[in-house]
Design a protein around this motif. Sequence first.
Motif, PDB file in Angstrom:
ATOM      1  N   SER A 207       0.841  -1.204   0.000  1.00 47.65           N
ATOM      2  CA  SER A 207       0.000   0.000   0.000  1.00 47.65           C
ATOM      3  C   SER A 207       0.877   1.256   0.000  1.00 47.65           C
ATOM      4  O   SER A 207       0.574   2.255  -0.663  1.00 47.65           O
ATOM      5  CB  SER A 207      -0.933   0.008   1.211  1.00 47.65           C
ATOM      6  N   GLU A 208       2.030   1.200   0.702  1.00 45.99           N
ATOM      7  CA  GLU A 208       2.931   2.351   0.747  1.00 45.99           C
ATOM      8  C   GLU A 208       3.575   2.591  -0.615  1.00 45.99           C
ATOM      9  O   GLU A 208       3.677   3.733  -1.070  1.00 45.99           O
ATOM     10  CB  GLU A 208       4.018   2.130   1.807  1.00 45.99           C
TER      11      GLU A 208
ATOM     12  N   VAL B  18       1.151   4.288  -2.884  1.00 46.95           N
ATOM     13  CA  VAL B  18       1.037   5.722  -2.587  1.00 46.95           C
ATOM     14  C   VAL B  18       2.191   6.487  -3.224  1.00 46.95           C
ATOM     15  O   VAL B  18       2.001   7.551  -3.824  1.00 46.95           O
ATOM     16  CB  VAL B  18       1.005   5.972  -1.058  1.00 46.95           C
ATOM     17  N   ARG B  19       3.418   5.932  -3.110  1.00 42.53           N
ATOM     18  CA  ARG B  19       4.599   6.600  -3.681  1.00 42.53           C
ATOM     19  C   ARG B  19       4.462   6.768  -5.192  1.00 42.53           C
ATOM     20  O   ARG B  19       4.686   7.849  -5.734  1.00 42.53           O
ATOM     21  CB  ARG B  19       5.871   5.810  -3.353  1.00 42.53           C
TER      22      ARG B  19
ATOM     23  N   ASP C 153       1.725   6.535  -7.097  1.00 41.27           N
ATOM     24  CA  ASP C 153       0.583   7.396  -7.437  1.00 41.27           C
ATOM     25  C   ASP C 153       0.938   8.871  -7.260  1.00 41.27           C
ATOM     26  O   ASP C 153       0.543   9.721  -8.066  1.00 41.27           O
ATOM     27  CB  ASP C 153      -0.630   7.051  -6.552  1.00 41.27           C
ATOM     28  N   THR C 154       1.698   9.166  -6.183  1.00 38.37           N
ATOM     29  CA  THR C 154       2.119  10.554  -5.926  1.00 38.37           C
ATOM     30  C   THR C 154       3.003  11.057  -7.050  1.00 38.37           C
ATOM     31  O   THR C 154       2.858  12.189  -7.522  1.00 38.37           O
ATOM     32  CB  THR C 154       2.866  10.646  -4.579  1.00 38.37           C
TER      33      THR C 154
ATOM     34  N   VAL D 150       4.335  14.156   1.539  1.00 37.90           N
ATOM     35  CA  VAL D 150       3.890  12.749   1.501  1.00 37.90           C
ATOM     36  C   VAL D 150       5.000  11.856   2.042  1.00 37.90           C
ATOM     37  O   VAL D 150       4.756  10.927   2.824  1.00 37.90           O
ATOM     38  CB  VAL D 150       3.510  12.331   0.061  1.00 37.90           C
TER      39      VAL D 150
END
Length: 724
Positions: free
Chosen positions: A627-628, A631-632, A634-635, A648
């Motif tokens: 999940s982390e 996020v990275r 996607d950011t 973030v």
Amino acid sequence: MGIFKENTSQNGVGSLTILALVERKGFFDTPIEFLKGVGPSKADVLKKELNIYTYGDLLRHYPFRYIDRTRFYRIGEITPDLQYIQLKGIIVDKQLIGEQRRKRLVATLQDERGSHLELVWFQGIKFIEKHIHIGKEYIAFGKPNFFNNKANLPHPDLELVSEAKKEFQTALQPVYSSTEKLKLFFLDTKGIMRLVYNLLEQGANFIDEDLPEAPLEQYKLMSRRDALIQIHFPKDSKLLQRSQARLKFEELFFIQLRLLFNKQIKKRLHNGSLFSVVGDNFNGFYTNHLPFELTGAQKRVIKEIRRDTNSGMQMNRLVQGDVGSGKTVVALMSMLLAIDNGFQACMMAPTEILATQHFHSISMMLKDMPVKVELLTGSTKKKQREKLFEELANGELKLLVGTHALIEDKVQFQNLGLVIIDEQHRFGVEQRAKLWQKNSSPPHILVMTATPIPRTLAMTLYGDLDVSVIDELPAGRKPIQTLHKFENHRLRLHGFLKEEIAKGRQVYIVYPLIEESEKMDYLDLMNGYEHITKSFPQPQYQVSIVHGKMKAAEKDFEMNRFKNGETHIMVATTVIEVGVNVPNASVMVIENAEKFGLSQLHQLRGRVGRGAEQSFCILMSSHKLSSEAKVRLDTMERTNDGFEISEVDLKLRGPGDLEGTQQSGVLDLRLADLAKDQQILIEARRCVEQILEEDPMLNMEKNKTLRIYFEKKSKREITWDKIS
């Protein structure tokens, strides 16, 4: 907790000695060996394993979690998903089972409903067996284990009900970090808890308040004494939260006080060299040799630097600018300003690659100007060094770029007026201080970073510096398009790379590893290089390879081939994260992008997008993403804004790794979390600003505790006002 009520009695051994020590050294600075239950051997292991030297160190060794000890389970309620359980019952049997080497102690606990549970020990069984008495009522606490669908409790905490009522009565039991070596001295979490308990019982009344009344009243903060009691032995969750809020505020308040007070002291004590002249070098460069039009942000930052250097006070300014924002030009114009006023200037970078890059960039911009610039690194030849040292000492050489070689004793300036430090977080405090002291009067300091820093981290790490931000990219630059792709897009990716190369562009392909690792199932650099050379065969395509294990000469050779356009693709590790500037490179492919941190991904992306053409960053990953990692990635797809990315990153990783803060000497947080406690930090800084505005030198009676704090600190620490 009744035993921590106000009292005048002393329960520790040698109480008169303790009283004398406390009066002489202060409660928090009393050596740990004087605490009841700590002898020389335990004191030694506490120092080595946990850096606990004093009473204060022990009190600031906060629990990292708490266990709810209010609930007692019945044996029939135990399920495999329970993390910890607490039981009450009578020991009805105990026996040693097995051969000598595989012997275990098994005690049977019976609860009030008559159900039975085995308590099992495999170590220390002789000692434990002596202290277990059949027929006595015990409290057992531990993590349940299931074997053949039957529950047992391995190595539980076990204490008599009659004794448990006497000490450590707290709804939330603290859990402390420990080590295997500490456990040999019976300093597991319970042993540490006992020491903290003894300390608070012996000396809670010696814990004085260290905050002024104003913030205590304004923010309705718990007293320091009560906060330290409640964080170790909380009566309930609300009191625990209040104690944590108080101690976080205190921690951040004193960091801000140190930074802002020292900022004032610097301005009062250190007169800065006056750069009052804007002369031929500055004006000539700006008018005739500037390679591109300055952005509004660059002009604003240069004005701020000019204002600082003409104020009569020493400049201490941080310039934050994202990758490619044009910090080097700002640095060069600042150095030309110094030269126009009869001073020398130097620029220090953390690596030879980056220092060399700065040297070449500056040399290129000054090629038609009468300003001499030299490079000093570990690779500079002896004869060249000697000439450079001579010209530096006699003032002939005005501008020097280098690595940490600049801080060597042999490097002597005639009149150093400006020091520029690039990527300052990669240098230790002492290294920066040595450069600072290269002149009889302190030079102006300009710190630059291409790593965008979250606001809270900047306030904490660089709170004593004035901050400038270059938040515009040079005109004509197009935002980099970032795409996340999976392995099944490999053929289409290669087709796209061939199209870009056909347009005359160049490509980076970055891998996280140099050699294969059995533990990691993703492509490494060497396999990647082999795969790329098959997909992009010679002579149509030329491929370079660069990694950290290559010799410097080999690395430079391959980098120069790529810079000169002789190779189309550079396959590399993160050695190219900083210091490589090839405007013709339009594509950055990052293999196994999920294995990189956000700031590293952003730095790598910044290697492209340096020309006028559209550039691309392709993030390749497997389908299996945490999940982390999601996020990275996607950011990275969503934004090119380095400051948004840094926020973030702070939330994902915490502050410890972002800015080399562990070696910075400033950020030493025991409790506060900059990602979660931003509001507390803002309030603490505001409070410090209000205090210093009213009482700049902390002379008022109501700020006496703060003055004492600085007096104590100055005896123990290096002189912070001499370090930028």
